[in-house]
Each structure stands twice: as C-alpha cells, then as structure tokens.
Write an enzyme that holds these catalytic residues in place. Structure first.
Site, PDB file in Angstrom:
ATOM      1  N   GLY B  12       0.804  -1.221   0.000  1.00  0.00           N
ATOM      2  CA  GLY B  12       0.000   0.000   0.000  1.00  0.00           C
ATOM      3  C   GLY B  12       0.836   1.270   0.000  1.00  0.00           C
ATOM      4  O   GLY B  12       1.950   1.308   0.500  1.00  0.00           O
ATOM      5  N   GLY B  77       1.594  -8.261  -7.081  1.00  0.00           N
ATOM      6  CA  GLY B  77       2.889  -8.773  -7.399  1.00  0.00           C
ATOM      7  C   GLY B  77       3.635  -9.694  -6.452  1.00  0.00           C
ATOM      8  O   GLY B  77       4.780  -9.394  -6.116  1.00  0.00           O
ATOM      9  N   SER B 119       5.714  -7.683   1.447  1.00  0.00           N
ATOM     10  CA  SER B 119       6.808  -7.430   0.512  1.00  0.00           C
ATOM     11  C   SER B 119       8.144  -7.890   1.095  1.00  0.00           C
ATOM     12  O   SER B 119       9.011  -8.382   0.368  1.00  0.00           O
ATOM     13  CB  SER B 119       6.887  -5.933   0.192  1.00  0.00           C
ATOM     14  OG  SER B 119       5.671  -5.477  -0.348  1.00  0.00           O
ATOM     15  N   THR B 139       4.983   0.588   6.801  1.00  0.00           N
ATOM     16  CA  THR B 139       3.651   0.212   7.244  1.00  0.00           C
ATOM     17  C   THR B 139       2.977   1.403   7.871  1.00  0.00           C
ATOM     18  O   THR B 139       3.487   1.994   8.818  1.00  0.00           O
ATOM     19  CB  THR B 139       3.662  -0.929   8.276  1.00  0.00           C
ATOM     20  OG1 THR B 139       2.466  -0.827   9.067  1.00  0.00           O
ATOM     21  CG2 THR B 139       4.809  -0.863   9.232  1.00  0.00           C
ATOM     22  N   ASP B 141       0.239   1.227   9.422  1.00  0.00           N
ATOM     23  CA  ASP B 141      -0.375   0.753  10.665  1.00  0.00           C
ATOM     24  C   ASP B 141       0.612   0.637  11.819  1.00  0.00           C
ATOM     25  O   ASP B 141       0.216   0.365  12.941  1.00  0.00           O
ATOM     26  CB  ASP B 141      -0.989  -0.638  10.448  1.00  0.00           C
ATOM     27  CG  ASP B 141      -2.117  -0.621   9.439  1.00  0.00           C
ATOM     28  OD1 ASP B 141      -2.612   0.476   9.134  1.00  0.00           O
ATOM     29  OD2 ASP B 141      -2.498  -1.706   8.977  1.00  0.00           O
ATOM     30  N   GLU B 236     -10.315  -0.301  12.103  1.00  0.00           N
ATOM     31  CA  GLU B 236     -11.187  -1.075  11.214  1.00  0.00           C
ATOM     32  C   GLU B 236     -11.261  -2.549  11.610  1.00  0.00           C
ATOM     33  O   GLU B 236     -12.234  -3.224  11.356  1.00  0.00           O
ATOM     34  CB  GLU B 236     -10.754  -0.943   9.751  1.00  0.00           C
ATOM     35  CG  GLU B 236      -9.322  -1.366   9.507  1.00  0.00           C
ATOM     36  CD  GLU B 236      -8.855  -1.183   8.063  1.00  0.00           C
ATOM     37  OE1 GLU B 236      -9.678  -1.143   7.154  1.00  0.00           O
ATOM     38  OE2 GLU B 236      -7.619  -1.083   7.877  1.00  0.00           O
ATOM     39  N   ARG B 280     -23.253   9.648  14.244  1.00  0.00           N
ATOM     40  CA  ARG B 280     -22.745   9.780  12.877  1.00  0.00           C
ATOM     41  C   ARG B 280     -21.436   9.005  12.729  1.00  0.00           C
ATOM     42  O   ARG B 280     -20.640   8.954  13.681  1.00  0.00           O
ATOM     43  CB  ARG B 280     -22.450  11.245  12.533  1.00  0.00           C
ATOM     44  CG  ARG B 280     -23.641  12.126  12.414  1.00  0.00           C
ATOM     45  CD  ARG B 280     -24.475  11.782  11.168  1.00  0.00           C
ATOM     46  NE  ARG B 280     -25.553  12.734  10.963  1.00  0.00           N
ATOM     47  CZ  ARG B 280     -26.665  12.782  11.681  1.00  0.00           C
ATOM     48  NH1 ARG B 280     -26.863  11.903  12.646  1.00  0.00           N
ATOM     49  NH2 ARG B 280     -27.585  13.681  11.416  1.00  0.00           N
TER      50      ARG B 280
END
Lengths: 363, 363, 363, 363
Positions: B12, B77, B119, B139, B141, B236, B280
């Site tokens: 990413g 990849g 990777s 990373t 994260d 998440e 919300r």
C-alpha cells in the site's frame, strides 16, 4: 493516599504544555482522586502570596489542541536570583525561602515542574531545600539530555519545514538564495532536521562553525549544475569558524529586535561578497513556539503528564520523566541538566545530511 | 566498488516513500558514484521484460514533499504466487525464477525492497534464491516488529488527529456521538495514538475485543456529568468480545465499498439500541495514506534510504533498516516479519489512555 | 437607544458561526452598549422556559478560530411544527405562540437568526407574528440565493480540496479510480469548485444528471492517453440521467450510516461493470463541517455579525445580511428563501470545468 | 482559427500563477487545438534570442497545487528601461523594439501577460507598439483596481492568519506584545483582513498614518481590562502620522535585510518608551508569497487563465481579465493600472475592524 499536587510551567512557550497539564490533572483526579492546583507564571506563582488556581476536569477541557500554556510562564522567576527593587535599583536576591514556606503553607505535597534546563535546575535546588519535586522536560530546541526527544520540538519542526516548503516556490521562481534563520542557540537540531526534511542545500549549526568559502562553493556548484536557487537554513546560534556567536543572550532575555540583525543577515551580507545572486532572509522567530501541537507532541505531552503523576505516587522525587524509544521512563533531574545535548558533528544526523548532498558549513 | 542497485516499493501507498527513494538515489550517486534504477509497480516490475527506469539526481528533484511513490506499487505482485491466466482461468503460479533471472540479466547488484510484512517476506524468499536484497520497513499501521516506528505512520496520525479535531466541533454543536473508523486491521496503533491526541472518549482496537455495554455506560456516564457529546475512534479491525472481525481481508484486496459497512457502522447500529442520541459515522479511509509526508516521516524516510545504501555497501544482505530510539540500526528481515507488532493491552499506551479517562472497550 | 438582542444559530454546524456570534457581541457591546443574550440550541432555546445565556466580551474571547457554535444548534427545532409527545405518540404541533410570548417575556428587542433556508423561513414566520428578526445566511452548500457566498463554504472547499490532494497520491501510486463523495444534496457547488481546485477528472452534480457511459469513456480516454488513474468527485445528491436521487432526506435527518450506501458507492458499482480498474470510495461526510474556519470565513462571519447589528440599529427587520462583490449589503429574507441557488449547467463554472478537460457527466 | 499564444509571468512570486498557466494551456489546447509557448523569466524571455518553452498538457500536469511559477519571473525585465552594461556602467535602455521583433519572429499571435501594476503597464505599452496582449491581474497585496480580488491574496491571508494564531499562544503565555509585519507597501489589505481574521488588537496600515499615543492607550486599556497581551499587525508600508514610510523601495528591489529594520521594529522601539511590557517582532516576509495556493486561488487562477484565452479568441486585446462578484469579466488594462486600489479609511473593512474593538492607529 490522597495528595494535593501543584503544577507549574517555566521558561519559553512550547506546544504541548497544555497536553502535559491536562495529563497531570486527568490522571491525578480520575484514577486517584487527588487534588491539583495550577501555579501561575512559573515559579513566580509561589511568591508574594499569590494563590494557585484549583484545576478540575472542567478546567482542562478543550485545551489539548491549544498552543501555549493556560498557566502562563515567566522569564524572570528564578527564586534563587530574583530581581527585587531596592532603593530604585534592581538587586538579584535569593528569595527561595519564601517559596519553601509558601509550598508548605499551601499544603502542596509535591510539585510537577515543567521546564527546560533553567527551570529544572531551580526545581532541583528547591528539592534540596525540602520541596518534593518531579520534572517534565520541555525544550523546543531539543537540547535536553537523557530523553530521546521532548514535546514541542516536533511542532517546531513542522513549522520550520512548512516554511521551507513555502520558500522553495519563491526561491525557484526568482532564482534566489533564501536564508531561513531558525531557533537553536547552542544546539542545531531544528536547523538540521528541518533542513533535511525541507530539502535545504546548506545547513549551518552552532556545533560546526562554518566556513563561508565552503558555503559559497556549494551554492556556486549548484548553479553550475543548473540549479539557479539555493536554500540555506541557519540556527540562530551558528557562527563562522574563528568568529563568535552573534546571539549571546537567551532569546527570551533579549528583544527580538536585536536578534533581527542575527546570523541570517550576517550570512546574507557575507554571501553577497562572493556570489552575484539575489538573497533574501526570513527569521522564523516566535512562529516556531506557537500553534496547535502536532499529534506527536500531544501524545508525548499527555504521557509525560501521566508519568509525572506516577512518579509522585511512587515518591520518586527529584526524578524527571523522559522518553526512551517508545517507552516513558525516568532519570534523576541531576543527570539531565548536567550539560546540553548537542548535535554530534560526526553523528548519524550530520552524516545523513552530507549523504543527501547538503553542505553543513564545512568541506 | 561501483555498483548498480535497484529500488522498488511494494504494498500500500505510504507518505514518505519518495523520501526513501530520494535518500537511496542521493546517497548512492553523490557519495559513491553508483548507478540506481527504479523498478516500477513493486515486484511486478521484474516480470515480463519490463525495463527499470534509470534514476538520476534530476529524477528525485522536488519529490521529498510529495505523497505516494514515483515508482508505483502493486497489490498483485507476489512472484511466488502470481495470478497467471491459463485457459481463461486465473491460476496462482510461482514465477520467482523469472525474477531471479531478470535481476541477473539487468546487471543489478542488489535490490532495496521498501515494503511491509508481505513485501519483506517476498524479499526474503528472493534472497534465499540468490538475489541480494536489503529491506526498508513500510507500514502505515505501525505493525512491523523490530523498529520503533516507520515512516508514514506519523502522517497518518496527523490526518486522523486533524479529522478528530474537526469532528469535535460538530459533535459539540449538535450533541452527537461521532464515530470515526481508522486504519488498523490487526494492530490498533493509529486508533490508540490518534484517539489520545485527538481527545477521544472511546477507543476500540483489535487487540481488546470490546463490550458494547461498557461503551454505552462510558458515554452515558459522560452525559450524566454534563458532556452532551462523545467521540469514538475505532480501528477497522476492532470487533466485539465473542464476535468476529468485520474486516477479514486486507484493505487493499477488497473494495472500499465493502468496508463501508465496517466496524464504524456496526458500532453505530449497536449503540442506537442502548443510547437515545444522534450518531454519525466517518470512515477516514484512503485519506490516511495520502498527503505530503510530515517532517518526521520525511526525515525518517530519508535516513532509511541512506541506511539501505550503507547496508548494501557493507554487503549486509537480508537485513532491514530500522529505528531504535533516535538511531538508525539494522536487523535481519527474518526477525522483523515473524509476527506483527500489536498493541499490548497492558502496555504503557493503553494504560495512558485509561489514565486520561478514555474507555478502551472494557471495564 | 439601548437594546437587548438575542442571537441563535440553527441547522447544521458550519465553520464561521462563532465569528458571527463574536461579531454580534463585540459590535453590540463595544460601540453601542447594548445587551446580548445567546439563545441555545437554535429555536429550541426559546421553548420550555429555557434561559438564554448572557453574552459579554469575555464569553467570545478566543472563539474566532474555533469551529462549531458555542450556542449549540438543533435539528428538531421548528416551532411551527414541533415534535410533541402526546399519549406516547409524537405529534408535530405549532408551538410558535410560546416563542412569541417567550421573546416578549425575556425582554428581547430583536433576534439575530443565523441559519440556512429552513431557519430563515422560520425566522420570517416569527417576524410575521411580531418578533423583530434579522437574518444571517448560513449554508455550507452555498445554495442560498441573494448572497454571493456565505461563510463555511470556503472552509468546506479547503477540506475537500485538501482531501483530493491526498487522494491523488494514492490514485497515482496504485493506478486507481478514486471516487470522493462530498456534500451537496441539491446544489453541486462544493463538488464543482473543489473538483476544479483539486484537479478532478470527473465531477458529478445534482444539476446535471450524469450518463455513466460518458463517465466511463472519459476515464478510458485518459487511460489511453497514458494517465493510469482518475479522480471522480460526486456531490451526494448527484444521480444518473433517468434515475433518482440516492439521498432523499436531509443529511441531518438521516443517519450517516444510510448515506454510506450513497452516490459514491453507486458510481463505483456501476463503473466496475464498464472498467477493469481498481476503484475506491471516500465519503468525506462531516469532516466538511468541522475545523477552524478559513481566513475568508472568519472575516466574512465577523462582518455578517456586525452587519446584523447595524440592521437592528436601523430597524430593518425582516432583512438578511449578504455579500455582493466585496461589500456587505442586505436583502429581504423573503427574497433569499424563495428558491435554492443551483449551479447553472450553462454557467461560467461548469464551462470552466469543461475547458479544463473535466467531464461533468455529459458528452 | 488556430493560434500560437505565449504566456509569461512577471513581477513577484504569487500562489496561483501555475493555476493560471495550466488554465491557459488546457483551454487553449483541449477545446481549441491552439499552440502554447511559455516565455521564461517575464519579459526577459523575449530578449536575447531566448527560446520560449513549448507547453503541452504534459507540462502542466501536477502543477495546480504547486506554489511559484514554472515559467520563472524577473524583477529586472522592463524592456522600456532595461539595464544594459555599457563600458562597465549600467544604463537603462529602451530595448522594446527587440521584443516587438522577437514576438513576430517567433510567430506568436498573442501574449497572455500575468502580472501586477508594473507588468501590466509594460504589456500596455507593447500593445501600443503592435503586440497583441491580454492581461491577467496578479498582486499579493490586492492593490489592483477593477477586480474584486486577485489570486494569491487569499493564500497570503491564510499564511498571515495562521501566523497570528501561532503568535497568540506565545503572547498569552508570556503576557507579551507581539508585533507582526506583513506585506503591503501602499495598500493595507493584508494587514487589515488578516488582522480581523486573526483577532488582532491593533492594525496599522499605510492609508491611516498612526498615532503612537493612541496605540499605547489601546494596549494600556486592554491591560487595565485584564488582557495581559496584545497583538499588533503592521503593513510594511505603515508609518506614523507626520512621519515618512520606512520602506520606500519595492520589496523586490531591496534586500530583505534592510527591511528587517522596518516598521515592525520601529513600532517596537517606540512602544517600549510608553509601555512597560515585553515586546517581540515577527517579520512574515517571503512566507506570504509561498506555499500551495488555497482552494480559492486555485479556482480563481484557473478561471483567469481560461478567461484570458477567451479574450484572445474574441480578439479583445488590451483587456484584462477580472472578477466581479462571482463572475469573470474583463476591463481595459488602462483602467486597471491608472492608480492603486487602497483601503478606504471610511470604508466597510476599516469600520468593521473598529466595530470589533480593533485600534487602527487613530482615536
């Protein structure tokens, strides 16, 4: 054991001070049920019968993103050498006894002293006279030993790097040399790290007295290779080899006006003698101390505040909170104030700058 | 010894990748006179006779403040398990031989692989087949072992904290519960640190399966004490105690659309059953990966790039650059990819959150 | 003549509300010696014997850079159709009499109503029942007639443009289509202007029902010409030609969760059928309403506040403050609320977008 | 009709220049199939057989968010009074004939001149000698007549307002007077509008020669009422009543070093004689010209660029693009350069400042 603790912020303004205050208040009250009072204007707040301000959860609401310190700070307030007016003359007097008595009278069990070099030394002396103190390191310049870094430094770097980004557009469009003077009287950390992050071409720091000829050559070399502009970052305490510092006093002891004729202007004047290029100077000044603290400084400040309360809980007086890697630790204040943490001219950061092709005033 | 080295960025997008590339190029060319080529789109760039792009000093000019990666990246990849179309069907095939041959054919002496967990594992395997590789950890994260932190994480935190600042005004003005979903499938670092810095009231992370009742009580408690709004930050990958993760796939393997029905919405639905308040949800999503890198990430990325070149110079193949305290070091890639660096539920950061009165899903 | 005036903020949160409040308080007190009270939570604050909050100079100190409104707002509060619980059922009831009486009882000479379409209509009705009212226009969407622009819109644009800058890096690095959904139920101003400023490739607005085929072709065309990524900005109220709006309710009447399945996701789903590219959706949501107001909105908000006080001084009740060019003027509220200010599909802004090569959903 | 047009940017750097260039290139190429060349370094680029750079869609990719101008600018380049070295001495010579001939030789049908007062006057003179020119107004100071506002001004305001936010924390924490010097040699717009938006207490502009006594009284008054700090914003061209301007030369003609002894320092020195407070000066300088353009300036710049191409299409040579309300219009360049647009001491903006309790140097 229920305690009543005081907190004060001394020395120059620094983003993250409010995060520390909030951290102290929240961790003392929520988990421990202690009482917290805020001592205003640094150690000054313990003189002349001034009353500290009670600090509850309400008082620290919404202060986390705010720059500065809700408690105020003071540049005068060294109780061991306090300016007292005697017969129209100002005499530096040791009024520390009053502080010791005042702390006792107020029923304060321990004090969290948030400050730099100077404030921590005062805290240490008060400690020796029986005032239970723990320290929280504060320095925008990042020149305090025994902690990887302190809050405020990262925000100052963001401001300096952002300014360098801005100067880049003008430098490029006008084919100019832009010199930016940043904080750092003795330590060149801000200049060095913002210079690396902001893509500077020359970085001048107090730890490496610079040779003007070298700087000229570096800029000339860039021009020959097709880069019509150059960016120079100079720590306010930088000085030429064989020369002396332009700034001798503390930034906070002297008027900024005097500093305007600082190292930036000096370098500009000298460069005009060897380069036929347009030169501009920007003195970043107090902008570096202001603004909403970065996420790094908010988190670190909060953790430092919490850590200070834990030190008091464990009665580790005379210790200072610090960061090692990702962990909060503590060290004796004594070790931290022994000398300043300067940039090592042969260390990784200077080497990194050189590897990136940045001239650091030599070779 | 003159060398030809290749650099690729995998996985990413992450702010600071360009700083690494620039660091590699500058330190390889300026000080050493090496040759650098950029392998495009991750390991994909070593397949199908694609030609790497020569990278000179000109090519990295001006990229330091830019987000993303000038080399592109790829999610497909993995040459050990590459999607090949055979008779209209996609078959995962080991094509790593081609990579090994291609590297040799191109005359590349060593590769700098910038990437995360995935990777780096690929890099390690290629290493075992004789491709000299050094790693640079990446990373967003912050879930990679053996380095205090990596570039990109700080910028993501700034984005998340800034978003929390923004949500605060609406939450307060409308007396609402605002839930913000941030990145972190397995590790809750972004949620935890941005939550602390952004003044959240509840933080939900994968490492501490939450109890909804506890969260409700925390918000109810705030309301009773006069705070008519609450801010919840949820990684998440957070999930309820006894439940399962809503997000099972990698964020980059699945469409964001599916993620829109993620943990934020789940918590919102559940909270409506126990709280009579306006709720919300905001899913921060890809905004966390973008933008100009922060000063911290620009500096760290640059130093990592330089460090990788030094590793190659000393032929320390199979090693990964890392940060320990303020120093750049290296470790075997093998040690870094063994497991993810998760938040310790009893560690300092979680304790700090609790000390600040933040509910972390339990008690 | 000494007066006692009230101020209230209605409808959705908007950056600059505090600037208006401060402008009203300062100009009423400093120059005129009037009394100001803050009515909390919109028109709700005039019901049920709630007491307005006296507003002095102290109360507005430091609020200029802060988002949100210190007075709170309400989404329920239409006194002409107020949800009253009768026998366990909610009945919409006209309780405007109470408001009229309450204003008289409180001795309020005039009210500054800061709000959008809805709030200004209520103000107008109260005016007809004898409550002296002046209006200040507020709309993040910029859809109010009779004023060039209102405060809040510029800050929302900054947030949206900044998000587009961030998405660009990911889009480029990953060769992706990034879809960003922004506010704008009926008017596409935010999508259109942030799309132009953020370098979008496709802009979808409610005023121009889009043809999916056209959008696909535009993205395909870009790919053919070598651009492997595309950025789409969609107003939440955009809809396909022949289709219907996905968002029918007011953003503030419905839960954000429902909106997550909004136009962004719809477009993503549809595009996957005609394009073989990676697609991601970001819903900007409430981030657009938050944050410190931009300099434009702080100045405009302050001037609107001052202007409202001048209207009261001249007893121009029923009028609304507005901006024409660089000048503050006023118009009858009636004229402003007659219809929404929509984007003209043949106007300068849409034409500008097309001239820049942006696809606006057609041709 | 196919055309070949040239574009040049003259005078000081300004955020949004690249948006104009991109707007010109995109609208000329995409919709009209014209050819565009970029003339480098202002009018200098039309002298000495320098070749303009062909500008295609590729060349303007990614420049929208970037500050500065990709074409460079020049401070020397007035072809009617050009510094030519004759026998070792610099003589100002009219070399405009060369420009006229050069334009013809290059086959340029029309020129888009983006510049301020000075550049537009040159453009007008070239026009009279037969060079078809259209103008795009550029001024950071907002002192150009016949347009509501130009691009760059809003970004400069953001920078100045952000700096004021930062200075506030230090001013408050240290109980100081902070003086900030901003751009504006003849017109005080930046000082006035950023002062209003940044919550300044005193604003000094060239249009209202200030009385020091009044300023002292204002600050003293604040202190008496409990505000221990004050923020002063001074336009660089401000001067005391009966005194003269400290800055006489153009900011771009003189070295910044000289400006360091500007109005900010002057006011600081004078204030120390009547106030016993700590005072600090910050000279914002070139930071105001730099940085990524704000959303307002990106959109306005793009629209101006498109508008200039439309003017050429309609052969409205000698006209300048401008903004009226929300609409792009045009006026004869002649009207725009007749005199500067100064702040009206009795106009709405000054009155607004006074209504907010800001001292503007008088009363």
């Amino acid at each position: 054991m229920k305690r009543k603790i005081g907190i004060l912020t001394g020395g120059g303004d620094c983003p993250g001070l409010n995060a520390v205050i909030r951290g102290v208040v929240k961790s003392a009250i929520i988990g421990r049920g202690w009482e917290v009072v805020g001592i205003e204007d640094g150690f000054d707040g313990l003189l002349y019968d001034r009353c500290p301000r009670p600090l509850g959860l309400e008082d620290v609401r919404g202060i986390l993103p705010r720059g500065g310190t809700i408690l105020g700070t003071s540049n005068r307030g060294n109780p061991f050498s306090y300016p007292i007016e005697v017969n129209g003359k100002t005499v530096l007097t040791d009024v520390s006894d009053r502080v010791v008595v005042r702390v006792k009278d107020l029923g304060i069990d321990a004090i969290v002293a948030v400050g730099g070099d100077g404030s921590l030394k005062i805290a240490l002396e008060l400690m020796k006279r029986g005032v239970p103190v723990v320290g929280v390191p504060k320095t925008i310049d990042n020149d305090l030993m025994e902690t990887d870094v302190t809050f405020g430094y990262n925000t100052a770097l963001e401001t300096a790097t952002d300014a360098l980004d801005k100067l880049h557009s003008t430098a490029e469009s006008h084919h100019r040399i832009m010199i930016m003077e940043v904080m750092g009287r003795y330590a060149g950390w801000i200049a060095l790290e913002s210079g690396i992050s902001g893509g500077a071409d020359v970085i001048l720091i107090p730890e490496i007295p610079f040779e003007l000829k070298t700087v000229c050559n570096a800029i000339e070399g860039r021009r020959r290779r097709g880069s019509k502009f150059s960016i120079v970052v100079a720590a306010e305490g930088a000085f030429p080899r064989g020369g002396t510092r332009v700034v001798q006093k503390k930034a906070d002891e002297t008027m900024a006006i005097e500093r305007l004729g600082g190292i930036g202007s000096f370098v500009a004047r000298e460069l005009t003698s060897c380069l036929d290029m347009d030169i501009r100077v920007t003195v970043l000044g107090h902008l570096q101390r202001g603004g909403s603290p970065s996420t790094f400084d908010r988190c670190l400040g909060s953790r430092f505040g919490i850590g200070a309360v834990e030190l008091i809980e464990r009665e580790r007086y005379g210790e200072m909170i610090c960061l090692k890697g990702r962990a909060i630790r503590s060290v004796p204040i004594e070790k931290a104030v022994r000398k300043l943490k300067l940039v090592d001219p042969r260390g990784q950061m200077v080497t990194a700058a050189k590897e990136l092709g940045i001239n650091v005033g030599r070779e």
